[in-house]
Write a protein that holds these residues in place. Structure first.
Motif, PDB file in Angstrom:
ATOM      1  N   PHE A 297       0.812  -1.209   0.000  1.00  0.00           N
ATOM      2  CA  PHE A 297       0.000   0.000   0.000  1.00  0.00           C
ATOM      3  C   PHE A 297       0.850   1.265   0.000  1.00  0.00           C
ATOM      4  O   PHE A 297       1.831   1.367   0.740  1.00  0.00           O
ATOM      5  N   ASN A 298       0.426   2.221  -0.817  1.00  0.00           N
ATOM      6  CA  ASN A 298       0.864   3.597  -0.667  1.00  0.00           C
ATOM      7  C   ASN A 298      -0.246   4.326   0.080  1.00  0.00           C
ATOM      8  O   ASN A 298      -1.398   4.364  -0.392  1.00  0.00           O
ATOM      9  N   VAL A 299       0.059   4.841   1.257  1.00  0.00           N
ATOM     10  CA  VAL A 299      -0.933   5.566   2.051  1.00  0.00           C
ATOM     11  C   VAL A 299      -0.560   7.039   1.975  1.00  0.00           C
ATOM     12  O   VAL A 299       0.149   7.579   2.830  1.00  0.00           O
ATOM     13  N   VAL A 300      -1.015   7.659   0.918  1.00  0.00           N
ATOM     14  CA  VAL A 300      -0.609   9.042   0.644  1.00  0.00           C
ATOM     15  C   VAL A 300      -1.620   9.648  -0.323  1.00  0.00           C
ATOM     16  O   VAL A 300      -2.126   8.966  -1.216  1.00  0.00           O
ATOM     17  N   SER A 301      -1.926  10.920  -0.149  1.00  0.00           N
ATOM     18  CA  SER A 301      -2.900  11.570  -1.029  1.00  0.00           C
ATOM     19  C   SER A 301      -2.233  12.033  -2.319  1.00  0.00           C
ATOM     20  O   SER A 301      -1.035  12.325  -2.352  1.00  0.00           O
TER      21      SER A 301
END
Length: 812
Positions: free
Chosen positions: A760-764
């Protein structure tokens, strides 16, 4: 959202990420700062020493294994012995933190390569004048035409070379040695003196009547020399540490240095007995392996929590170790790995490969050899270390089994939450199925794991060698041009018919598969040639010491000595080719929205303005892989099944007797493959990256992460060695215990459905775009790229844009 409100939201998100960095003690904080701030530089030391050795003629007339062992011993006698101030683990490939050696006998960097590496805007490798001079006057003249890379290209067919130049594939081993391997329990249960006894016994058992007697005896001699080489290296360190202790004024540090010297006199000569010894013992092995050659993806400690737990449990019970001291030792170990950047590439790869990550991977969780839950206290310690240190390396792998407790998975997701791309998650029960399907023993399957990006293997028992990336969208492009590569105008494929004359989708499918088989035939022949050249010219006697069965068989790791031998090819662009074939099936043959003539012309014109309406119909009116639609998902499944069927029919390789298998992963090759591939029928324009891993086409999966999981799990990944899936989440999805538990349950459901991996990339999107505008303000922003994480602002813009284009899922 107004610009001002958007900026505020971005700043708050970045502040949350920075605030999530956990406190660490003063020693570790200092070591970490030194590691992450040091400039990556090329060290000329190894190139100078290895060139000096071969020029000396010391090994003239010796067999290749003995030559390589003697070269390794010469290195271990002469390389520097750096000790970072305050470090608790010693050994470093190079002369200091973030210095990286080169391997001119494998492939020699040209002066142009050195200039590209030194001056490139993203992730440069600094090259000083002294190194340039050494290369120009000594290294390049000594190795010109004599490197293994030269030998490889001299022995490959014109067909192979033309396809390689066109970007139909890359070749892992044209400048790097076989990698993607990991240590097993053999490392932690044996010392070099034990192994030297094994070698001596095997020498006595060999019969002159054995037709391979000479080759086996030479390999055993080489292994024995390699063992002595590492004993010398450790002894040199012991002497240095004792001298440092004598000169040290601080009482506590003097005690540490004396203890470290004592440890270096015990390991790796003997099997480790304590937690600290186990870490130092492994690290000596690791440094030896990566000094011997430049393996594609660095060596791995494998199932580290399993290996370390007995030492941890014993030391704690005896009062020799506290939990905090164990964490400090692990953090010092973590920083050792981060201090070793990837070996710089040559040629076009020096321009296209952007990462310092050497892919050392630490596996956490999974099962024990007896099939019981493998999570232990060291597993949680490793997650805490990962959460606190947050360095580029090492990579991690959380191995998820139905037998693991939910709190373990939730704990790992808490580490993911602040959004630096670690750790990724793997279906360990599925990995066991993969290993059993390939003929591994159950016990060996349970002690297996993943290395590199997502690649499964039997740790300490298998040489699972990757051979390169395979550009599926490019082959579809050649199919649609009846064997011609429109980018070069050359006929690289075979004539499979003019697509304008195809009456059914099945005719197109058959043509595509014929082209795939044509190129695979060429690639597989090349793989076997390269494998044979490595077996002859580049044996690795030191690595062979630590891999099960090599001593017993008296055969090198690169020549089939390991218990299991596998040869992999990596497929790239599954999403792009699935969406493209779906587009043709839907709009040309089923709905007849467009004709084949019109589509081919649109591709030729790169969907210029007059074809934009057609492109929008494709983008908005085509069933999309990743949205749980059987119409297109069945095509993805059909591609996967067919590729496995074709590849597994190839006979075992002649030297290693390796079975042929398939992976689905790109690292960053999807960016390079996009550059050499024209517009594709899914609406992708020429030059844009193709899809990565088994992920849907960037931005095409609009129905949520659960729909992606359902689509991906329709393919039979148990037939493969691994499949990489990237997903991007908004930060709020990992806030709060309930959200974490929901995502944990979703991951386990995905794995129960047959998924192999997810990260996962957890970034806006807003934060990433702001980082592009103001890179100096976001130097510490880390994102998931492919099977690894990297600093976003260091990535080339094309790769940054591709990460931004991935769909941002806002709900689970």
């Amino acid at each position: 959202m107004s610009d001002s409100l958007g900026c505020v939201a971005v700043e708050k998100e970045m502040q949350k990420k920075r605030a999530a960095v956990r406190p660490m003690n003063e020693r570790i904080a200092k070591l970490r700062e030194e590691s992450v701030r040091a400039e990556v530089r090329i060290s000329d030391e190894r190139a100078r020493i290895i060139t000096e050795f071969y020029r000396s003629g010391i090994a003239a007339g010796k067999s290749f294994p003995v030559q390589r062992a003697m070269a390794f011993k010469y290195l271990m006698e002469h390389v520097s012995l750096p000790v970072e101030d305050g470090q608790l683990i010693v050994g470093l490939r190079g002369t200091g933190p973030q210095e990286v050696p080169t391997y001119p006998e494998m492939c020699t960097h040209s002066m142009k390569d050195l200039e590209i590496l030194n001056s490139r805007e993203n992730m440069p490798y600094r090259v000083d004048d002294k190194t340039r001079e050494l290369y120009e006057k000594e290294v390049i003249p000594a190795w010109k035409g004599n490197t293994l890379r030269d030998i490889i290209f001299d022995n490959l067919s014109t067909e192979w070379l033309e396809a390689y130049k066109a970007g139909i594939w890359t070749e892992f081993m044209e400048q790097r040695a076989p990698g993607h391997t990991a240590g097993g329990e053999r490392i932690f249960k044996n010392g070099l003196l034990d192994i030297k006894e094994e070698i001596k016994k095997k020498m006595q058992e060999l019969k002159p009547s054995d037709p391979e007697y000479y080759d086996k005896m030479e390999e055993l001699k080489a292994m024995d020399i390699a063992a002595d080489a590492m004993l010398i290296y450790a002894e040199r360190y012991a002497e240095k540490l004792e001298k440092m202790a004598e000169e040290e004024e601080d009482f506590e540090r003097r005690k540490e240095l004396n203890e470290m010297a004592k440890i270096c006199r015990r390991v790796p000569a003997h099997a480790p007995k304590t937690f600290w010894e186990a870490l130092q013992h492994y690290w000596f092995v690791h440094v030896g392996v990566v000094y011997e050659t430049n393996p594609w993806d660095s060596y791995n400690p494998g199932r580290l929590d399993q290996h370390l737990y007995p030492f941890y449990e014993k030391d704690v019970a005896e009062g020799k170790l506290t939990r905090e001291k164990a964490k400090e030792l692990l953090e010092a170990f973590w920083i050792k790995i981060n201090n070793q950047p990837a070996v710089p590439k040559v040629g076009v790869t020096a321009e296209e490969s952007f990462t310092y990550n050497d892919f050392t991977k630490i596996n956490i969780g999974g099962l024990k050899e007896d099939g019981s839950d493998g999570v232990n206290e060291v597993s949680y310690l490793l997650l805490e270390v990962l959460d606190e240190i947050r360095t580029l390396q090492p990579n991690t792998a959380v191995l998820v089994s139905d037998k693991n407790p939910e709190r373990f998975l939730v704990k790992a997701l808490k580490v993911v939450g602040p959004g630096f791309g670690e750790p990724p998650f793997f279906n360990f029960d599925g990995a066991i199925v993969k290993m059993l399907r390939q003929g591994k023993k159950l016990e060996d399957a349970r002690t297996a794991g993943v290395s590199g990006c997502v690649e499964t293997g039997a740790f300490g028992k298998e040489a699972y060698i990757l051979t390169g990336y395979f550009n599926l969208p490019k082959i579809l492009e050649i199919t649609l041009n009846n064997g011609i590569d429109p980018q070069s105008g050359k006929k690289l494929g075979i004539e499979t018919g003019d697509p304008k004359g195809f009456k059914t989708f099945d005719e197109l499918w058959d043509a595509f598969i014929k082209q795939v088989k044509h190129f695979l035939d060429i690639k597989m022949k090349g793989n076997d040639i390269i494998e044979a050249l490595f077996a002859k010219y580049m044996p690795v006697p030191f690595l062979s010491l630590w891999t099960d069965d090599c001593v017993e068989k008296a055969k090198d790791y690169n020549a089939g000595g390991t218990r299991y031998n596998t040869q992999y090819i990596q497929m790239v662009g599954l999403g792009t080719v699935t969406y493209s074939l779906t587009t043709i099936k839907c709009h040309v043959f089923d709905k007849k929205t467009v004709s084949m003539d019109e589509l081919l012309e649109a591709l030729k014109q790169n969907f210029e303005e007059k074809y934009e309406m057609m492109r929008q119909i494709i983008l908005n009116k085509t069933p999309r892989y990743g949205e749980d639609d059987d119409y297109t998902d069945e095509i993805a499944k059909k591609i996967v099944d067919k590729l496995v069927e074709i590849i597994e029919k190839y006979p075992p390789s002649p030297v290693r007797k390796a079975s042929k298998r398939v992976y689905f992963l790109p690292t960053t090759a999807h960016v390079y493959f996009g550059k050499v591939t024209g517009a594709t029928p899914d609406g992708r324009k020429a030059g844009f990256p193709v899809s990565e891993g088994v992920s849907p086409v960037q931005g095409s999966d609009k129905k949520g992460i659960a729909a992606v999981f359902r689509s991906v799990s329709k393919c039979d990944w148990d037939k493969t060695g691994g499949a990489l899936l990237n997903q991007k989440l908004t930060p709020d999805l990992l806030e709060g215990e309930e959200n974490l538990r929901k995502l944990a349950r979703l991951i386990k459901t995905f794995f129960n459905m047959g998924g192999h991996h997810v990260q996962f990339n957890v970034v806006s999107v807003e934060l990433l775009r702001e980082a592009q505008k103001r890179p100096k303000d976001f130097q510490d922003l880390m994102v998931r790229v492919a099977g690894y994480s990297d600093y976003f602002v260091n990535l080339p813009k094309g790769l940054q844009d591709e990460i931004i284009a991935r769909t941002e899922h806002k709900e689970v």
